[in-house]
Design an enzyme around this catalytic site. Structure first.
Site, PDB file in Angstrom:
ATOM      1  N   GLY A   1       0.844  -1.192   0.000  1.00  0.00           N
ATOM      2  CA  GLY A   1       0.000   0.000   0.000  1.00  0.00           C
ATOM      3  C   GLY A   1       0.877   1.238   0.000  1.00  0.00           C
ATOM      4  O   GLY A   1       2.050   1.197  -0.404  1.00  0.00           O
TER       5      GLY A   1
ATOM      6  N   ALA B   1       2.339   2.879   2.395  1.00  0.00           N
ATOM      7  CA  ALA B   1       3.549   2.820   3.229  1.00  0.00           C
ATOM      8  C   ALA B   1       4.613   1.949   2.563  1.00  0.00           C
ATOM      9  O   ALA B   1       5.787   2.344   2.458  1.00  0.00           O
ATOM     10  CB  ALA B   1       3.198   2.298   4.615  1.00  0.00           C
TER      11      ALA B   1
ATOM     12  N   LYS C   1       0.422  -8.998  -1.072  1.00  0.00           N
ATOM     13  CA  LYS C   1      -0.387 -10.184  -0.753  1.00  0.00           C
ATOM     14  C   LYS C   1      -1.321 -10.537  -1.919  1.00  0.00           C
ATOM     15  O   LYS C   1      -1.637 -11.692  -2.150  1.00  0.00           O
ATOM     16  CB  LYS C   1      -1.195  -9.872   0.501  1.00  0.00           C
ATOM     17  CG  LYS C   1      -2.016 -10.998   1.068  1.00  0.00           C
ATOM     18  CD  LYS C   1      -2.571 -10.550   2.414  1.00  0.00           C
ATOM     19  CE  LYS C   1      -3.620 -11.438   2.972  1.00  0.00           C
ATOM     20  NZ  LYS C   1      -4.187 -10.931   4.231  1.00  0.00           N
TER      21      LYS C   1
ATOM     22  N   TRP D   1      -8.735   1.558  -1.353  1.00  0.00           N
ATOM     23  CA  TRP D   1     -10.121   1.736  -0.911  1.00  0.00           C
ATOM     24  C   TRP D   1     -10.350   3.088  -0.238  1.00  0.00           C
ATOM     25  O   TRP D   1     -11.488   3.441   0.072  1.00  0.00           O
ATOM     26  CB  TRP D   1     -10.514   0.627   0.069  1.00  0.00           C
ATOM     27  CG  TRP D   1     -10.772  -0.704  -0.566  1.00  0.00           C
ATOM     28  CD1 TRP D   1     -10.074  -1.271  -1.604  1.00  0.00           C
ATOM     29  CD2 TRP D   1     -11.782  -1.647  -0.200  1.00  0.00           C
ATOM     30  NE1 TRP D   1     -10.587  -2.513  -1.897  1.00  0.00           N
ATOM     31  CE2 TRP D   1     -11.635  -2.769  -1.048  1.00  0.00           C
ATOM     32  CE3 TRP D   1     -12.786  -1.677   0.756  1.00  0.00           C
ATOM     33  CZ2 TRP D   1     -12.467  -3.887  -0.953  1.00  0.00           C
ATOM     34  CZ3 TRP D   1     -13.605  -2.782   0.851  1.00  0.00           C
ATOM     35  CH2 TRP D   1     -13.448  -3.882  -0.002  1.00  0.00           C
TER      36      TRP D   1
ATOM     37  N   GLY E   1      -9.155  11.395   1.415  1.00  0.00           N
ATOM     38  CA  GLY E   1      -8.020  12.148   0.942  1.00  0.00           C
ATOM     39  C   GLY E   1      -6.807  12.059   1.833  1.00  0.00           C
ATOM     40  O   GLY E   1      -6.694  11.172   2.675  1.00  0.00           O
TER      41      GLY E   1
ATOM     42  N   GLU F   1     -12.770  18.277   5.910  1.00  0.00           N
ATOM     43  CA  GLU F   1     -13.229  17.035   6.537  1.00  0.00           C
ATOM     44  C   GLU F   1     -13.475  17.306   8.005  1.00  0.00           C
ATOM     45  O   GLU F   1     -12.968  18.291   8.555  1.00  0.00           O
ATOM     46  CB  GLU F   1     -12.206  15.904   6.344  1.00  0.00           C
ATOM     47  CG  GLU F   1     -12.346  15.249   4.982  1.00  0.00           C
ATOM     48  CD  GLU F   1     -11.486  14.016   4.797  1.00  0.00           C
ATOM     49  OE1 GLU F   1     -10.788  13.606   5.733  1.00  0.00           O
ATOM     50  OE2 GLU F   1     -11.523  13.477   3.676  1.00  0.00           O
TER      51      GLU F   1
ATOM     52  N   ASP G   1      -2.043  -9.567   9.427  1.00  0.00           N
ATOM     53  CA  ASP G   1      -0.938 -10.536   9.263  1.00  0.00           C
ATOM     54  C   ASP G   1       0.386 -10.028   9.834  1.00  0.00           C
ATOM     55  O   ASP G   1       1.123 -10.766  10.490  1.00  0.00           O
ATOM     56  CB  ASP G   1      -0.714 -10.858   7.770  1.00  0.00           C
ATOM     57  CG  ASP G   1      -1.987 -11.255   7.058  1.00  0.00           C
ATOM     58  OD1 ASP G   1      -2.981 -11.567   7.737  1.00  0.00           O
ATOM     59  OD2 ASP G   1      -1.984 -11.247   5.818  1.00  0.00           O
TER      60      ASP G   1
ATOM     61  N   HIS H   1     -12.912   0.614  11.015  1.00  0.00           N
ATOM     62  CA  HIS H   1     -12.275   1.326   9.905  1.00  0.00           C
ATOM     63  C   HIS H   1     -10.758   1.340   9.996  1.00  0.00           C
ATOM     64  O   HIS H   1     -10.072   1.136   9.002  1.00  0.00           O
ATOM     65  CB  HIS H   1     -12.807   2.755   9.905  1.00  0.00           C
ATOM     66  CG  HIS H   1     -12.324   3.599   8.767  1.00  0.00           C
ATOM     67  ND1 HIS H   1     -12.560   3.278   7.448  1.00  0.00           N
ATOM     68  CD2 HIS H   1     -11.637   4.766   8.751  1.00  0.00           C
ATOM     69  CE1 HIS H   1     -12.034   4.207   6.663  1.00  0.00           C
ATOM     70  NE2 HIS H   1     -11.455   5.109   7.429  1.00  0.00           N
TER      71      HIS H   1
ATOM     72  N   LEU I   1      -3.128   8.076   5.268  1.00  0.00           N
ATOM     73  CA  LEU I   1      -2.310   7.977   4.048  1.00  0.00           C
ATOM     74  C   LEU I   1      -1.031   8.788   4.228  1.00  0.00           C
ATOM     75  O   LEU I   1       0.059   8.376   3.805  1.00  0.00           O
ATOM     76  CB  LEU I   1      -3.101   8.488   2.841  1.00  0.00           C
ATOM     77  CG  LEU I   1      -4.303   7.635   2.400  1.00  0.00           C
ATOM     78  CD1 LEU I   1      -5.076   8.328   1.286  1.00  0.00           C
ATOM     79  CD2 LEU I   1      -3.876   6.246   1.951  1.00  0.00           C
TER      80      LEU I   1
HETATM   81  C1  SIN Z   1     -12.964   8.880   4.525  1.00  0.00           C
HETATM   82  O1  SIN Z   1     -12.966   9.183   3.358  1.00  0.00           O
HETATM   83  O2  SIN Z   1     -13.855   9.211   5.306  1.00  0.00           O
HETATM   84  C2  SIN Z   1     -11.841   8.050   5.048  1.00  0.00           C
HETATM   85  C3  SIN Z   1     -10.644   8.876   5.210  1.00  0.00           C
HETATM   86  C4  SIN Z   1      -9.871   8.424   6.398  1.00  0.00           C
HETATM   87  O3  SIN Z   1     -10.187   7.393   6.993  1.00  0.00           O
HETATM   88  O4  SIN Z   1      -8.950   9.136   6.792  1.00  0.00           O
END
Ligand code: SIN
Length: 524
Positions: free
Chosen positions: A13, A15, A35, A45, A49, A118, A225, A355, A396
């Protein structure tokens, strides 16, 4: 055993790919293990942002960002980690992802990324590519690692265990050595074989464990894992009680949950109950839908408990008046349409879902774990950045920054150490007459783990429920361990073995911590 490379990166991913690219740029030979097919990651997914730079006139600053992260983290953030990320992260996002890799962030009129808002952020600072930011980043990273001459990409391999001395050394006198990681055993489901991949340094970037919960926004591959392998190798693991629930996953009975990005509330969507009441006013009148995730998830949970309803609703009408929903949120709109819902006319049923794992393998500011030779970055690692609850869109960025920092430290550390000759290491031994794995047993065991964690170690916890869960999973753990030693290896069995161990780590940590804080909330 394979020949020894400079850096083995487990996980592909944000990282893992960032670490591989940084180490390879510094001249190291790198093996990057995925994997699934390259690109099939939790990063892909991520909708919302990544924190970038707010325009200068927005009055944003590293200090303001740090205050937001610490506010969400409920007093448990590691201050130095927060400062490093707030100072360096947004610049790296811009220079590496946008300028170097050309990630197609949505741009403003001046041709630079146009940040969005956000929840719990006090400035518009989130870079995004519509509502599929993770996919845009992953696509750019995957292309870059494939092209890099110093990186060998190995796909569809599962982590079995880290190779450590003295544990895997043939010589008994190595028992006096400190524990050191020398690579990993990897299982290839296509051949049924296990290979030893040797490396001077190993970086874990295997992601999180959302699949341990019945309802999750994560893909089925998020089975913990790397956390489990690090625990078995005796790395220090912390904060396992802090599992974050995203407040808004699309609710469709009997179907997996789909994330509905935080950016919807950031841009003005409301949370309402069946009667259309904006219930956040009862729970957090100051910030309403923009409160930190733990607060919003608990409010939804309480609202559902009080009304006996199976879900609450996200109302996009306030935002549809201002924005073209189809243009800004195509992923969300497609997910709703697939359920026969039209967000222009209907409220969207939502529930919280597991999450993000805020705990993990403890690392320092350079991604070093407590085991020499082992680094970690991304969701599998605990840098202390998130404390007891993560601020949206920090994950991220943390993966990117600690991927870079971990790779730089790993490359700096190369050379000079006493590395065992491959011939001195034990080969992987399969059981002599392995039993076939019964998929029904695996499915049943997963069902038990996932419903136990969801019901007893979810948004609201009590000591009695956690104790009950611990006892139930204790028995299951013994059965799975026996199964693992006697049956033929499969990806499903390896994942189940990881899942049960991580479930027990969560339960133990949750039981040992009587204090409600952030996303660990005990009503007793
Ligand atoms: C989202 O788009 O709500 C997820 C973003 C995050 O988990 O930082």
């Amino acid at each position: 055993m394979s020949h020894t490379v400079d850096l083995l990166v487990l996980g592909a991913g944000i990282a893992g790919c960032s670490a591989a690219l940084r180490a390879a740029d510094l001249g190291a030979s790198v093996v990057l293990v995925a994997k699934d097919e390259l690109g099939g990651t939790n990063t892909s997914w991520a909708q919302g942002g990544i924190i970038g730079l707010a325009p200068p006139e927005a009055g944003d600053s590293p200090a303001l960002l740090a205050a937001d992260i610490e506010g969400a983290g409920a007093g448990l953030c590691r201050r130095e980690a927060v400062q490093v990320l707030a100072e360096e992260g947004p610049k790296l996002c811009r220079s590496f992802l946008w300028e170097r890799l050309g990630v197609p962030f949505d741009l403003g009129e001046n041709g630079t990324p146009d940040p969005t808002a956000e929840a719990a952020h006090s400035a518009r600072r989130i870079y995004h590519a519509k509502d599929a930011t993770g996919l845009a980043i992953q696509t750019a990273l995957s292309a870059a690692v494939r092209q890099h001459p110093n990186i060998q990409v190995r796909e569809r391999l599962c982590l079995v265990d880290l190779i450590t001395s003295p544990h895997h050394c043939l010589s008994p006198v190595r028992v006096y050595d400190p524990i050191r990681v020398h690579g990993a055993f990897l299982f290839d489901p296509a051949t049924g074989e296990v290979e030893g991949a040797l490396a001077r340094r190993t970086l874990l970037a295997t992601g999180g464990l959302g699949y341990l919960y019945l309802h999750t926004t994560n893909p089925p591959s998020a089975t913990g894992d790397g956390l489990a392998a690090a625990y078995r190798a005796s790395a220090r693991i912390v904060n396992c009680e802090y599992v974050q629930f995203h407040p808004t996953a699309l609710y469709s009975p009997g179907k997996p949950r789909t994330l509905l990005t935080e950016a919807l509330r950031g841009e003005g969507a409301w949370l309402v109950n069946r009667k259309g009441e904006r219930f956040m006013a009862k729970y957090e009148p100051e910030h309403m839908e923009l409160a930190p995730r733990d607060v919003v998830s608990r409010a939804i949970f309480q609202e559902m408990a009080a009304s006996g309803e199976a879900n609450v609703y996200l109302d996009l009408a306030p935002l549809a008046a201002r924005l073209d929903l189809d243009a800004h949120f195509p992923t969300v709109m497609a997910a709703c349409q697939a359920e026969g819902l039209d967000p222009h006319r209907q409220r969207i049923p939502v529930v919280p879902a597991a999450h993000y794992f805020c705990g993990g393998v403890l690392v320092d500011l350079e991604g070093r774990t407590s085991l020499s030779g082992l680094f970690a970055a991304g969701e599998v690692a605990c840098t202390g950045l998130h404390g007891a609850n993560r601020l949206a869109s920090t994950s991220l960025l943390e993966g990117l920054l600690w991927g870079f920092r971990g790779a730089e430290a790993a490359v700096r550390d190369l050379g000079g150490e006493d590395h065992p000759d491959p011939g001195d290491l034990a080969q992987w031994r399969m059981p002599k007459a392995p039993e076939p794995t019964d998929p029904l047993l695996i499915e049943q065991d997963w069902g038990l783990i996932r419903s136990t964690l969801w019901n007893y170690a979810g948004i609201v916890r009590t000591g009695d429920r956690l104790t009950r869960a611990k006892a139930d999973l204790h028995y299951l753990a013994h059965r799975i361990e026996r199964f693992y030693h006697e049956a033929s290896l499969s990806r499903e069995l390896l994942e189940l073995r990881s899942g049960i161990l991580c479930a027990r780590l969560i339960l133990n940590a949750a039981l040992q911590n009587p204090e409600s804080r952030g996303c660990h909330y005990r009503v007793d």
